[in-house]
Motif scaffolding. Structure first.
Motif, PDB file in Angstrom:
ATOM      1  N   VAL A 291      -7.013   2.716  -1.745  1.00 35.46           N
ATOM      2  CA  VAL A 291      -6.133   3.767  -1.220  1.00 35.46           C
ATOM      3  C   VAL A 291      -5.578   4.598  -2.370  1.00 35.46           C
ATOM      4  O   VAL A 291      -5.564   5.833  -2.313  1.00 35.46           O
ATOM      5  N   LEU A 292      -5.121   3.913  -3.435  1.00 36.88           N
ATOM      6  CA  LEU A 292      -4.517   4.633  -4.561  1.00 36.88           C
ATOM      7  C   LEU A 292      -5.528   5.593  -5.194  1.00 36.88           C
ATOM      8  O   LEU A 292      -5.191   6.736  -5.530  1.00 36.88           O
TER       9      LEU A 292
ATOM     10  N   SER B 227       1.403   3.648  -3.180  1.00 37.10           N
ATOM     11  CA  SER B 227       0.882   5.015  -3.083  1.00 37.10           C
ATOM     12  C   SER B 227       1.911   6.015  -3.570  1.00 37.10           C
ATOM     13  O   SER B 227       1.598   6.908  -4.364  1.00 37.10           O
TER      14      SER B 227
ATOM     15  N   ASN C  79      -6.253   8.507  -2.815  1.00 37.12           N
ATOM     16  CA  ASN C  79      -5.126   9.439  -2.794  1.00 37.12           C
ATOM     17  C   ASN C  79      -5.280  10.505  -3.868  1.00 37.12           C
ATOM     18  O   ASN C  79      -5.056  11.689  -3.630  1.00 37.12           O
TER      19      ASN C  79
ATOM     20  N   MET D 190       0.822  -1.208   0.000  1.00 40.31           N
ATOM     21  CA  MET D 190       0.000   0.000   0.000  1.00 40.31           C
ATOM     22  C   MET D 190       0.859   1.261   0.000  1.00 40.31           C
ATOM     23  O   MET D 190       0.656   2.164  -0.818  1.00 40.31           O
TER      24      MET D 190
ATOM     25  N   HIS E  34       1.144   7.926  -7.106  1.00 40.31           N
ATOM     26  CA  HIS E  34       0.914   9.359  -6.968  1.00 40.31           C
ATOM     27  C   HIS E  34       1.897  10.134  -7.853  1.00 40.31           C
ATOM     28  O   HIS E  34       1.517  11.077  -8.552  1.00 40.31           O
TER      29      HIS E  34
ATOM     30  N   ALA F 190      -0.465  11.920   0.791  1.00 37.39           N
ATOM     31  CA  ALA F 190      -0.913  10.654   0.214  1.00 37.39           C
ATOM     32  C   ALA F 190      -0.230   9.481   0.888  1.00 37.39           C
ATOM     33  O   ALA F 190      -0.865   8.472   1.214  1.00 37.39           O
TER      34      ALA F 190
ATOM     35  N   ALA G 105      -1.801   6.514   3.210  1.00 35.32           N
ATOM     36  CA  ALA G 105      -1.607   5.082   2.975  1.00 35.32           C
ATOM     37  C   ALA G 105      -1.131   4.382   4.239  1.00 35.32           C
ATOM     38  O   ALA G 105      -1.596   3.282   4.567  1.00 35.32           O
TER      39      ALA G 105
END
Lengths: 193, 198
Positions: free
Chosen positions: A118-119, A52, A122, A48, A56, A133, A137
Protein backbone atom coordinates in the motif's frame (compact mmCIF):
# COMPACT_ATOMS: atom_id res chain seq x y z
CA UNK A 1 -16.83 11.27 -5.60
CA UNK A 2 -13.31 10.48 -6.69
CA UNK A 3 -12.49 9.37 -3.14
CA UNK A 4 -15.41 6.91 -3.20
CA UNK A 5 -14.08 5.48 -6.46
CA UNK A 6 -10.59 5.13 -4.97
CA UNK A 7 -12.07 3.30 -1.99
CA UNK A 8 -14.12 0.87 -4.09
CA UNK A 9 -11.25 0.31 -6.47
CA UNK A 10 -8.85 -0.61 -3.64
CA UNK A 11 -11.36 -2.73 -1.74
CA UNK A 12 -13.07 -4.68 -4.52
CA UNK A 13 -11.81 -4.13 -8.06
CA UNK A 14 -8.11 -4.34 -7.21
CA UNK A 15 -8.55 -6.35 -4.00
CA UNK A 16 -5.10 -6.59 -2.44
CA UNK A 17 -5.23 -10.30 -1.72
CA UNK A 18 -7.26 -11.70 -4.59
CA UNK A 19 -6.30 -9.40 -7.47
CA UNK A 20 -2.90 -7.96 -6.57
CA UNK A 21 -1.63 -11.10 -4.78
CA UNK A 22 -0.34 -9.15 -1.78
CA UNK A 23 -0.52 -10.34 1.82
CA UNK A 24 -0.89 -14.01 0.90
CA UNK A 25 1.08 -15.24 3.95
CA UNK A 26 -1.43 -14.09 6.61
CA UNK A 27 -4.26 -14.90 4.17
CA UNK A 28 -3.23 -18.57 4.10
CA UNK A 29 -1.61 -18.73 7.55
CA UNK A 30 -4.03 -16.95 9.90
CA UNK A 31 -7.35 -17.72 8.22
CA UNK A 32 -8.21 -20.97 9.96
CA UNK A 33 -10.58 -19.27 12.43
CA UNK A 34 -13.00 -16.40 12.00
CA UNK A 35 -12.02 -14.45 15.14
CA UNK A 36 -8.27 -14.50 14.46
CA UNK A 37 -8.76 -13.44 10.85
CA UNK A 38 -10.98 -10.56 11.90
CA UNK A 39 -8.44 -9.47 14.54
CA UNK A 40 -5.60 -9.72 12.05
CA UNK A 41 -7.60 -7.74 9.49
CA UNK A 42 -8.27 -4.94 11.97
CA UNK A 43 -4.67 -4.79 13.20
CA UNK A 44 -3.39 -4.63 9.63
CA UNK A 45 -5.99 -1.96 8.83
CA UNK A 46 -4.79 0.22 11.70
CA UNK A 47 -1.12 -0.03 10.76
CA UNK A 48 -1.88 0.41 7.04
CA UNK A 49 -3.82 3.65 7.45
CA UNK A 50 -1.47 5.23 9.99
CA UNK A 51 1.66 4.19 8.08
CA UNK A 52 0.18 5.55 4.84
CA UNK A 53 -0.38 8.97 6.36
CA UNK A 54 3.12 9.09 7.91
CA UNK A 55 5.12 7.70 4.97
CA UNK A 56 3.29 9.86 2.45
CA UNK A 57 4.09 12.98 4.49
CA UNK A 58 7.70 11.95 5.10
CA UNK A 59 8.19 11.16 1.41
CA UNK A 60 6.79 14.49 0.22
CA UNK A 61 8.15 16.79 2.95
CA UNK A 62 11.51 15.23 3.80
CA UNK A 63 12.77 12.75 1.20
CA UNK A 64 11.82 14.59 -2.00
CA UNK A 65 13.09 18.08 -0.99
CA UNK A 66 16.42 16.56 0.09
CA UNK A 67 16.49 14.43 -3.11
CA UNK A 68 16.77 11.30 -1.01
CA UNK A 69 13.85 9.62 -2.84
CA UNK A 70 15.91 6.49 -3.51
CA UNK A 71 16.03 5.75 0.25
CA UNK A 72 12.26 5.21 0.36
CA UNK A 73 12.44 1.42 0.84
CA UNK A 74 14.51 1.66 4.03
CA UNK A 75 12.55 4.62 5.39
CA UNK A 76 9.12 3.01 4.76
CA UNK A 77 10.11 -0.29 6.33
CA UNK A 78 11.57 1.43 9.40
CA UNK A 79 8.48 3.59 9.88
CA UNK A 80 6.24 0.51 9.66
CA UNK A 81 8.44 -1.38 12.13
CA UNK A 82 8.38 1.51 14.65
CA UNK A 83 4.63 1.91 14.25
CA UNK A 84 3.99 -1.79 14.86
CA UNK A 85 6.19 -1.58 17.95
CA UNK A 86 4.25 1.43 19.27
CA UNK A 87 0.91 -0.26 18.61
CA UNK A 88 2.17 -3.36 20.37
CA UNK A 89 3.32 -1.44 23.47
CA UNK A 90 0.12 0.59 23.59
CA UNK A 91 -2.13 -2.46 23.34
CA UNK A 92 -0.07 -4.36 25.90
CA UNK A 93 -0.58 -1.60 28.45
CA UNK A 94 -4.12 -0.42 27.67
CA UNK A 95 -5.95 -3.38 26.15
CA UNK A 96 -4.33 -6.63 27.29
CA UNK A 97 -7.28 -8.69 26.01
CA UNK A 98 -6.88 -7.56 22.41
CA UNK A 99 -3.09 -7.81 22.73
CA UNK A 100 -3.42 -11.44 23.81
CA UNK A 101 -5.88 -12.24 21.04
CA UNK A 102 -3.55 -10.94 18.31
CA UNK A 103 -0.47 -12.60 19.82
CA UNK A 104 2.28 -13.38 17.35
CA UNK A 105 0.44 -11.80 14.41
CA UNK A 106 1.07 -8.32 15.71
CA UNK A 107 4.88 -8.22 15.22
CA UNK A 108 4.45 -10.08 11.91
CA UNK A 109 2.59 -7.10 10.45
CA UNK A 110 5.97 -5.44 9.89
CA UNK A 111 6.79 -7.97 7.19
CA UNK A 112 3.29 -8.10 5.72
CA UNK A 113 3.72 -7.27 2.06
CA UNK A 114 0.19 -5.87 1.82
CA UNK A 115 1.22 -3.06 4.20
CA UNK A 116 4.41 -2.15 2.36
CA UNK A 117 2.55 -2.67 -0.92
CA UNK A 118 0.00 0.00 0.00
CA UNK A 119 2.77 2.43 0.96
CA UNK A 120 4.60 1.86 -2.35
CA UNK A 121 1.42 2.13 -4.43
CA UNK A 122 0.48 5.35 -2.62
CA UNK A 123 3.68 6.95 -3.86
CA UNK A 124 3.20 5.53 -7.34
CA UNK A 125 -0.48 6.42 -7.80
CA UNK A 126 -1.30 9.29 -5.44
CA UNK A 127 2.02 11.08 -4.94
CA UNK A 128 0.32 14.47 -4.90
CA UNK A 129 -2.61 13.97 -2.57
CA UNK A 130 -2.39 12.85 1.05
CA UNK A 131 -6.16 12.42 1.34
CA UNK A 132 -6.35 10.09 -1.70
CA UNK A 133 -3.48 8.04 -0.29
CA UNK A 134 -5.20 7.61 3.07
CA UNK A 135 -8.52 6.70 1.43
CA UNK A 136 -6.64 4.22 -0.75
CA UNK A 137 -5.18 2.66 2.43
CA UNK A 138 -8.61 2.48 4.08
CA UNK A 139 -9.99 0.74 0.98
CA UNK A 140 -7.07 -1.67 0.84
CA UNK A 141 -7.52 -2.50 4.52
CA UNK A 142 -11.25 -3.08 4.03
CA UNK A 143 -10.56 -5.34 1.07
CA UNK A 144 -7.92 -7.28 3.00
CA UNK A 145 -10.24 -7.81 5.98
CA UNK A 146 -13.12 -8.79 3.70
CA UNK A 147 -11.02 -11.39 1.88
CA UNK A 148 -9.67 -12.79 5.18
CA UNK A 149 -13.13 -13.12 6.74
CA UNK A 150 -14.74 -14.69 3.64
CA UNK A 151 -11.85 -17.11 3.27
CA UNK A 152 -11.90 -18.17 6.93
CA UNK A 153 -15.63 -18.91 6.62
CA UNK A 154 -14.95 -21.28 3.73
CA UNK A 155 -11.98 -22.87 5.48
CA UNK A 156 -14.17 -23.59 8.51
CA UNK A 157 -16.33 -25.77 6.28
CA UNK A 158 -13.30 -27.20 4.50
CA UNK A 159 -12.05 -28.74 7.75
CA UNK A 160 -15.01 -31.15 7.65
CA UNK A 161 -14.81 -31.96 3.93
CA UNK A 162 -13.33 -35.20 2.59
CA UNK A 163 -10.34 -33.67 0.77
CA UNK A 164 -7.90 -36.10 -0.94
CA UNK A 165 -4.89 -36.46 1.32
CA UNK A 166 -2.39 -35.14 -1.21
CA UNK A 167 -4.44 -31.91 -1.56
CA UNK A 168 -4.61 -31.42 2.19
CA UNK A 169 -3.53 -28.06 3.65
CA UNK A 170 -2.04 -25.45 1.33
CA UNK A 171 -3.09 -26.86 -2.10
CA UNK A 172 -6.82 -27.04 -1.34
CA UNK A 173 -6.68 -23.59 0.29
CA UNK A 174 -5.03 -22.28 -2.89
CA UNK A 175 -7.76 -23.79 -5.07
CA UNK A 176 -10.42 -22.15 -2.88
CA UNK A 177 -8.52 -18.86 -3.18
CA UNK A 178 -8.41 -19.34 -6.94
CA UNK A 179 -12.19 -19.71 -7.14
CA UNK A 180 -12.68 -16.65 -4.90
CA UNK A 181 -10.32 -14.77 -7.16
CA UNK A 182 -12.45 -15.73 -10.18
CA UNK A 183 -15.45 -14.32 -8.32
CA UNK A 184 -13.60 -11.06 -7.67
CA UNK A 185 -12.72 -10.87 -11.40
CA UNK A 186 -16.39 -9.98 -11.79
CA UNK A 187 -15.55 -6.53 -10.43
CA UNK A 188 -12.89 -5.96 -13.10
CA UNK A 189 -13.61 -3.09 -15.43
CA UNK A 190 -16.22 -1.65 -13.09
CA UNK A 191 -14.04 1.37 -12.39
CA UNK A 192 -11.12 2.66 -14.41
CA UNK A 193 -8.80 4.74 -12.28
CA UNK B 1 32.37 -28.56 2.94
CA UNK B 2 30.13 -31.62 2.93
CA UNK B 3 27.65 -29.87 5.22
CA UNK B 4 27.62 -26.89 2.87
CA UNK B 5 26.74 -29.08 -0.12
CA UNK B 6 23.97 -30.81 1.83
CA UNK B 7 22.46 -27.37 2.60
CA UNK B 8 22.65 -26.53 -1.11
CA UNK B 9 20.67 -29.63 -2.10
CA UNK B 10 18.18 -29.11 0.77
CA UNK B 11 17.35 -25.62 -0.47
CA UNK B 12 16.50 -26.86 -3.95
CA UNK B 13 14.68 -30.09 -3.03
CA UNK B 14 13.87 -31.13 0.54
CA UNK B 15 13.21 -27.64 1.85
CA UNK B 16 12.25 -25.93 -1.39
CA UNK B 17 10.93 -22.55 -0.22
CA UNK B 18 7.79 -22.62 -2.34
CA UNK B 19 6.76 -26.22 -3.02
CA UNK B 20 7.78 -27.64 0.33
CA UNK B 21 7.72 -24.80 2.86
CA UNK B 22 5.08 -22.70 1.03
CA UNK B 23 6.55 -19.38 2.16
CA UNK B 24 7.14 -16.14 0.23
CA UNK B 25 4.09 -16.72 -1.93
CA UNK B 26 3.11 -13.12 -2.73
CA UNK B 27 5.73 -12.40 -5.40
CA UNK B 28 5.29 -15.94 -6.69
CA UNK B 29 1.67 -15.42 -7.62
CA UNK B 30 1.95 -11.87 -8.82
CA UNK B 31 4.92 -11.88 -11.20
CA UNK B 32 4.94 -15.37 -12.69
CA UNK B 33 2.99 -14.51 -15.82
CA UNK B 34 6.10 -15.33 -17.87
CA UNK B 35 9.35 -17.24 -17.43
CA UNK B 36 11.48 -14.13 -17.85
CA UNK B 37 9.68 -12.37 -14.99
CA UNK B 38 10.08 -15.46 -12.82
CA UNK B 39 13.81 -15.75 -13.47
CA UNK B 40 14.31 -12.00 -13.04
CA UNK B 41 12.63 -11.78 -9.67
CA UNK B 42 14.20 -15.08 -8.57
CA UNK B 43 17.73 -13.89 -9.29
CA UNK B 44 17.09 -10.47 -7.71
CA UNK B 45 15.86 -12.24 -4.57
CA UNK B 46 18.86 -14.59 -4.67
CA UNK B 47 21.23 -11.60 -4.75
CA UNK B 48 19.55 -9.89 -1.79
CA UNK B 49 19.32 -13.15 0.16
CA UNK B 50 22.98 -14.01 -0.40
CA UNK B 51 24.36 -10.56 0.42
CA UNK B 52 22.21 -9.99 3.50
CA UNK B 53 22.79 -13.50 4.88
CA UNK B 54 26.56 -13.09 4.58
CA UNK B 55 26.48 -9.68 6.26
CA UNK B 56 24.35 -11.07 9.10
CA UNK B 57 26.73 -14.00 9.39
CA UNK B 58 29.78 -11.72 9.73
CA UNK B 59 28.32 -9.16 12.16
CA UNK B 60 26.08 -11.48 14.21
CA UNK B 61 28.32 -11.11 17.30
CA UNK B 62 27.66 -7.37 17.44
CA UNK B 63 23.88 -7.48 16.92
CA UNK B 64 22.05 -7.32 20.31
CA UNK B 65 19.47 -10.14 20.31
CA UNK B 66 16.59 -7.85 21.39
CA UNK B 67 16.82 -5.68 18.27
CA UNK B 68 17.96 -8.31 15.78
CA UNK B 69 14.79 -8.23 13.64
CA UNK B 70 15.02 -4.44 12.94
CA UNK B 71 18.72 -4.95 12.16
CA UNK B 72 17.93 -7.76 9.72
CA UNK B 73 15.28 -5.63 8.03
CA UNK B 74 17.65 -2.67 7.62
CA UNK B 75 20.32 -4.95 6.14
CA UNK B 76 17.92 -6.50 3.62
CA UNK B 77 16.42 -3.06 2.83
CA UNK B 78 19.91 -1.80 2.00
CA UNK B 79 20.57 -4.59 -0.46
CA UNK B 80 17.08 -4.34 -1.92
CA UNK B 81 17.74 -0.66 -2.65
CA UNK B 82 21.04 -1.59 -4.33
CA UNK B 83 19.37 -4.29 -6.45
CA UNK B 84 16.51 -1.96 -7.39
CA UNK B 85 18.87 0.77 -8.55
CA UNK B 86 20.94 -1.77 -10.55
CA UNK B 87 17.80 -3.20 -12.18
CA UNK B 88 16.56 0.28 -13.04
CA UNK B 89 19.90 1.08 -14.70
CA UNK B 90 20.60 -2.15 -16.55
CA UNK B 91 17.23 -3.92 -17.07
CA UNK B 92 14.67 -1.10 -17.32
CA UNK B 93 12.06 -3.24 -19.12
CA UNK B 94 12.21 -6.04 -16.53
CA UNK B 95 12.17 -3.48 -13.73
CA UNK B 96 9.01 -1.99 -15.23
CA UNK B 97 7.34 -5.41 -15.53
CA UNK B 98 8.14 -6.41 -11.94
CA UNK B 99 7.01 -3.03 -10.58
CA UNK B 100 6.54 -2.83 -6.82
CA UNK B 101 7.65 -6.43 -6.39
CA UNK B 102 11.32 -5.41 -6.55
CA UNK B 103 11.04 -3.09 -3.49
CA UNK B 104 8.85 -5.75 -1.87
CA UNK B 105 11.82 -8.16 -1.80
CA UNK B 106 12.68 -6.48 1.50
CA UNK B 107 9.71 -8.09 3.26
CA UNK B 108 10.16 -11.47 1.58
CA UNK B 109 9.60 -14.03 4.35
CA UNK B 110 12.24 -16.31 2.84
CA UNK B 111 15.03 -13.79 3.40
CA UNK B 112 14.02 -12.97 6.98
CA UNK B 113 13.52 -16.64 7.79
CA UNK B 114 16.99 -17.59 6.51
CA UNK B 115 18.65 -14.70 8.38
CA UNK B 116 16.84 -15.53 11.61
CA UNK B 117 17.08 -19.30 11.59
CA UNK B 118 20.29 -19.99 9.67
CA UNK B 119 22.63 -17.10 8.89
CA UNK B 120 22.80 -15.89 12.50
CA UNK B 121 23.93 -19.34 13.71
CA UNK B 122 26.33 -20.78 11.11
CA UNK B 123 29.71 -20.18 9.46
CA UNK B 124 30.12 -18.15 6.24
CA UNK B 125 30.72 -21.09 3.87
CA UNK B 126 27.61 -22.98 5.00
CA UNK B 127 25.59 -19.76 4.92
CA UNK B 128 26.75 -18.98 1.37
CA UNK B 129 25.73 -22.42 0.11
CA UNK B 130 22.47 -22.31 2.04
CA UNK B 131 21.49 -18.97 0.47
CA UNK B 132 22.59 -20.23 -2.94
CA UNK B 133 20.46 -23.37 -2.58
CA UNK B 134 17.42 -21.53 -1.21
CA UNK B 135 17.76 -18.75 -3.80
CA UNK B 136 18.08 -21.21 -6.68
CA UNK B 137 15.22 -23.31 -5.33
CA UNK B 138 13.13 -20.13 -5.27
CA UNK B 139 14.24 -19.10 -8.78
CA UNK B 140 13.59 -22.56 -10.27
CA UNK B 141 10.12 -22.74 -8.70
CA UNK B 142 9.27 -19.26 -9.99
CA UNK B 143 10.49 -20.16 -13.48
CA UNK B 144 8.50 -23.41 -13.47
CA UNK B 145 5.28 -21.62 -12.49
CA UNK B 146 6.08 -18.90 -15.05
CA UNK B 147 6.68 -21.57 -17.71
CA UNK B 148 3.32 -23.28 -17.12
CA UNK B 149 1.36 -20.01 -16.96
CA UNK B 150 3.08 -18.45 -19.98
CA UNK B 151 2.57 -21.57 -22.09
CA UNK B 152 -1.11 -21.96 -21.19
CA UNK B 153 -1.93 -18.26 -21.19
CA UNK B 154 0.01 -16.95 -24.19
CA UNK B 155 1.05 -20.21 -25.89
CA UNK B 156 4.69 -19.08 -25.78
CA UNK B 157 7.95 -20.03 -24.05
CA UNK B 158 10.44 -17.18 -23.59
CA UNK B 159 8.19 -15.20 -25.94
CA UNK B 160 8.50 -17.77 -28.78
CA UNK B 161 5.22 -19.30 -29.97
CA UNK B 162 5.23 -23.06 -29.27
CA UNK B 163 1.51 -23.88 -29.32
CA UNK B 164 -0.13 -23.44 -32.75
CA UNK B 165 -2.54 -20.53 -33.07
CA UNK B 166 -5.53 -22.83 -33.72
CA UNK B 167 -5.53 -23.99 -30.10
CA UNK B 168 -7.27 -21.32 -28.02
CA UNK B 169 -5.32 -19.60 -25.23
CA UNK B 170 -6.54 -19.86 -21.66
CA UNK B 171 -6.32 -16.24 -20.55
CA UNK B 172 -7.43 -17.15 -17.05
CA UNK B 173 -3.98 -18.66 -16.47
CA UNK B 174 -2.22 -15.29 -16.65
CA UNK B 175 -4.82 -13.64 -14.40
CA UNK B 176 -4.58 -13.95 -10.57
CA UNK B 177 -6.88 -17.04 -10.33
CA UNK B 178 -4.54 -18.95 -12.66
CA UNK B 179 -1.63 -18.19 -10.32
CA UNK B 180 -3.39 -19.75 -7.33
CA UNK B 181 -4.53 -22.75 -9.39
CA UNK B 182 -1.16 -23.51 -11.05
CA UNK B 183 0.65 -23.16 -7.71
CA UNK B 184 -1.82 -25.52 -5.99
CA UNK B 185 -1.45 -28.16 -8.71
CA UNK B 186 2.36 -27.87 -8.80
CA UNK B 187 2.55 -28.32 -5.00
CA UNK B 188 0.42 -31.45 -5.38
CA UNK B 189 2.70 -32.66 -8.18
CA UNK B 190 5.80 -31.97 -6.05
CA UNK B 191 4.30 -33.90 -3.11
CA UNK B 192 3.39 -36.79 -5.42
CA UNK B 193 6.91 -37.09 -6.85
CA UNK B 194 8.52 -36.82 -3.40
CA UNK B 195 6.22 -39.52 -2.09
CA UNK B 196 6.97 -41.87 -4.97
CA UNK B 197 10.69 -41.26 -4.56
CA UNK B 198 10.68 -41.92 -0.80
Amino acid sequence: MELVLIFISAALVNNFVLSRSLGICPFIGVSKRLDTSLGMGLAVAFVMVLASAITHTVYNLILTPLSLGYLYIIVFVLITACLVQVVEMYLKKNSPALYKALGIFLPLITTNCAVLGVLLLNIELFAGSLLSAVVHAVGAAAGFTLAMVLFSGIRDRLAYSPVPKIFDGIPIAMIVASLMSVAFLGFAGMINL
Amino acid sequence: MMKALVRFKKGILDENPIFSQAIALCPVLAVTTSIVNGIGLGLATLAVLMASSLVVCFIRKWIPPQVRIPCFIVISATFTTVVRLLMEAFFPALNEALGIFIPLIVVNCLILARMESFASRNGPLTVAFDSLGMGLGFTLSLSLIGFVREMMGFGTVFGVVVIPEVIPRNTLMILPPGGFLVLALLIVGFRFIRKRGA
